[in-house]
Design an enzyme around this catalytic site. Structure first.
Site, PDB file in Angstrom:
ATOM      1  N   ASP A   1       3.014  -6.642   3.214  1.00 56.51           N
ATOM      2  CA  ASP A   1       2.664  -5.695   4.283  1.00 56.51           C
ATOM      3  C   ASP A   1       2.675  -6.381   5.646  1.00 56.51           C
ATOM      4  OD1 ASP A   1       1.814  -3.339   5.485  1.00 56.51           O
ATOM      5  OD2 ASP A   1      -0.308  -3.709   5.064  1.00 56.51           O
TER       6      ASP A   1
ATOM      7  N   HIS B   1       3.331   2.713  13.153  1.00 64.79           N
ATOM      8  CA  HIS B   1       2.322   3.731  13.506  1.00 64.79           C
ATOM      9  C   HIS B   1       2.759   4.593  14.699  1.00 64.79           C
ATOM     10  CE1 HIS B   1      -1.024   1.017  11.557  1.00 64.79           C
ATOM     11  NE2 HIS B   1       0.065   1.125  10.828  1.00 64.79           N
TER      12      HIS B   1
ATOM     13  N   GLU C   1      -4.753   2.308   2.805  1.00 66.51           N
ATOM     14  CA  GLU C   1      -4.869   1.096   3.643  1.00 66.51           C
ATOM     15  C   GLU C   1      -5.068   1.463   5.099  1.00 66.51           C
ATOM     16  OE1 GLU C   1      -3.536  -2.249   6.203  1.00 66.51           O
ATOM     17  OE2 GLU C   1      -2.619  -0.297   6.056  1.00 66.51           O
ATOM     18  N   GLU C   2      -4.382   2.521   5.519  1.00 70.33           N
ATOM     19  CA  GLU C   2      -4.314   2.841   6.943  1.00 70.33           C
ATOM     20  C   GLU C   2      -5.552   3.572   7.466  1.00 70.33           C
ATOM     21  OE1 GLU C   2      -2.058   1.550   8.641  1.00 70.33           O
ATOM     22  OE2 GLU C   2      -0.165   1.439   7.548  1.00 70.33           O
TER      23      GLU C   2
ATOM     24  N   HIS D   1       0.836  -1.203   0.000  1.00 75.24           N
ATOM     25  CA  HIS D   1       0.000   0.000   0.000  1.00 75.24           C
ATOM     26  C   HIS D   1       0.869   1.251   0.000  1.00 75.24           C
ATOM     27  CE1 HIS D   1       0.384   0.771   4.402  1.00 75.24           C
ATOM     28  NE2 HIS D   1       0.293  -0.535   4.554  1.00 75.24           N
TER      29      HIS D   1
ATOM     30  N   ASP E   1       0.113   4.386   1.082  1.00 73.01           N
ATOM     31  CA  ASP E   1      -0.021   5.386   2.147  1.00 73.01           C
ATOM     32  C   ASP E   1       0.703   4.959   3.416  1.00 73.01           C
ATOM     33  OD1 ASP E   1      -1.966   3.271   2.326  1.00 73.01           O
ATOM     34  OD2 ASP E   1      -2.948   4.395   3.926  1.00 73.01           O
TER      35      ASP E   1
ATOM     36  N   ASP F   1       6.344   0.624   6.916  1.00 69.19           N
ATOM     37  CA  ASP F   1       4.988   0.107   6.715  1.00 69.19           C
ATOM     38  C   ASP F   1       4.270   1.105   5.813  1.00 69.19           C
ATOM     39  OD1 ASP F   1       2.337  -0.625   6.825  1.00 69.19           O
ATOM     40  OD2 ASP F   1       2.060  -0.085   8.923  1.00 69.19           O
TER      41      ASP F   1
END
Ligand SMILES: [Zn+2]
Length: 487
Positions: free
Chosen positions: A169, A458, A145-146, A76, A78, A115
């Site tokens: 991922d 994150h 995705e996030e 992904h 983003d 990520d």
């Protein structure tokens, strides 16, 4: 100045460092999309985009490899933008500054975006690897995705042709992922009748705080306390013993978090105040004995409160507390195929009193088996049915049921064993992945997910272990080389 040059495999790190310069928060992927489309153009690779913003870049089959099955590699575009409070960073303009730290790469003061930047970089390295002889490879880059998975959600079933897919991922070298959970929310909205507070009563505020909470998927099996269930036990007990009445009951917050705190205001006859206070102290002891080390910070407190104007009437009161008492929370079923995998669970996530007479209760069910997900939602619904509440379900998202006989799993396990002389772990997770959405849409697709080791995703502590990026690359290339012929 390049910080990561000299690291291996060089192509991944060169591309990764380039990607670090491109702002790419969820829903703001314009710059990284342009970069990838331009990359395809510069390298004479076919590309296309869809209305959701997803991109596909295609590497044609090498000469003599036209009969090999088409392989899809997916990442992904983003990333999550988190930074330390004292660190200035403009997410729509500033580059991420990678630094080397004792065998790991991290960022200075922000998330690193490994990520899933490392997945993107690996795809770019495959797309431009002139030594690699392989069948046709389709590289799928999804958006968002996030923050909602709208990219995967809106994929059209003809966007790519391959029916073997490697998702890039994952965050644990040595673990192959072969399943994830789908989810659905069950929401209950009820009205209650209220009555003025009778004379001679006093109000008390009760709180249950200090619980660990945690992610309602990954941590649902850990036995953490649910602040709403615990408060409900207290309220039921007090109403039976002391005839208390309820004015407010609030608890929990996010739908995907186990509730950590809850608060209630009750009224009771003035003369019973001390008995109620003693009973609360007893609950503190009971809960401590039940949870022990698992919930060391758990606190039940009580204090005086301003007398509310109204309280719930007796019928509404028992209807609410009885239905919350029936409502399950936690693991409903374990996987029959995979050890230690929660297959189906439910989270009693939040309760809110609003306006004069509205109560909203949010719950979330998860399962890697679609039918079990729906049956869990019906089970929860049935707990609230007798209250006359309006019960609704979110549209939900599908799971990816583990298949231990998967062809790509066999190939990847064998590659791993050959390369590293040991067997990888094979796991599924009890949370949502884009793979679930892809699995539902592309019927019969055979999928696996693996990646290098990333920690602290994150958060500004996010870091990726350099050593495992080489292992990830070696495995990916070996699996590509062993992709079976079309049949
Ligand atoms: Zn990710």
């Amino acid at each position: 100045m390049s910080v990561l040059s000299g690291l291996n495999p060089a192509p991944i790190w060169i591309y990764f460092e380039e990607i670090c310069k491109i702002p790419r928060l969820s829903k703001n992927e314009g710059k990284i999309r342009n970069y990838l489309l331009d990359f395809a153009l510069r390298n004479n690779l076919g590309s296309k985009e869809d209305s959701a913003g997803n991109i596909l870049i295609v590497r044609p089959a090498s000469k003599g490899y036209e009969n090999i099955s088409t392989l899809v590699l997916q990442s992904h575009m983003d990333m999550v933008g988190e930074k330390n409070a004292d660190h200035p960073h403009n997410w729509s303009a500033d580059p991420i500054m990678p630094v080397l730290d004792n065998g790991w790469v991290k960022a200075s003061g922000t998330t690193l975006g490994a990520d899933d930047g490392v997945g993107i970089a690996a795809q770019m390295a495959v797309l431009t690897d002139s030594d690699l002889k392989a069948g046709k490879i389709e590289c799928l880059f999804t958006v968002d995705e996030e923050s909602g998975m709208t990219g995967a959600l809106n994929l059209k079933p003809d966007f790519f042709e391959g029916r073997i897919l490697i998702n890039l991922d994952s965050e644990d070298e040595g673990i192959l992922f072969i399943g994830c959970a789908g989810g659905i929310d069950t929401i209950c909205e009820m009205k209650f009748k209220s009555l003025p507070v009778p004379d001679g009563l006093t109000a008390l505020a009760i709180s249950v705080t200090g619980l660990r909470g945690g992610h309602s998927g990954d941590e649902i099996h850990k036995g953490y306390g649910n602040a709403i269930k615990l408060m409900n036990r207290i309220l039921l007990d007090l109403s039976r013993k002391f005839d208390t009445l309820l004015s407010i009951f609030d608890g929990g917050n996010l739908r995907n978090a186990i509730p950590r705190e809850s608060f209630a205001v009750i009224v009771v006859k003035k003369g019973l105040k001390n008995d109620v206070t003693d009973r609360i102290a007893a609950f503190q002891k009971e809960f401590e004995a039940e949870f022990g080390e698992v919930e060391k910070e758990l606190k039940v407190t009580i204090k005086e409160n301003d007398l509310p104007a109204v309280v719930m009437d007796r019928d509404s009161h028992s209807m609410l507390l009885d239905s919350l008492d029936r409502c399950p929370h936690g693991v409903i079923a374990w996987s029959k195929d995979i050890e230690d995998l929660v297959e189906t669970s439910t989270n009693l996530a939040s309760i809110r009193f609003a306006g004069d007479d509205d109560i909203k209760i949010v719950t979330t069910q998860r399962s890697s088996v679609e039918s079990s997900k729906y049956s869990a939602a019906v089970l929860v619904e049935s707990c609230f049915e007798t209250t006359g509440a309006t019960i609704s379900h979110s549209e939900g998202y599908p799971g990816w049921k583990p298949d231990l006989n998967s062809g790509i799993l066999k190939i990847t396990v064998e590659s791993y064993r050959r390369l590293f002389g040991k067997l990888p772990e094979v796991k599924a997770i009890h949370a949502g992945l884009e793979c679930g959405l892809i699995y539902e849409k592309f019927k019969g697709i055979d999928m696996i997910s693996f990646g290098p080791t990333i920690r602290g995703a994150h958060t500004p502590e996010e870091k990726i272990e350099v050593r495992t990026v080489q292992m990830f690359w070696d495995l990916l290339i070996d699996v590509i080389r062993n992709t079976p012929a079309k049949h």
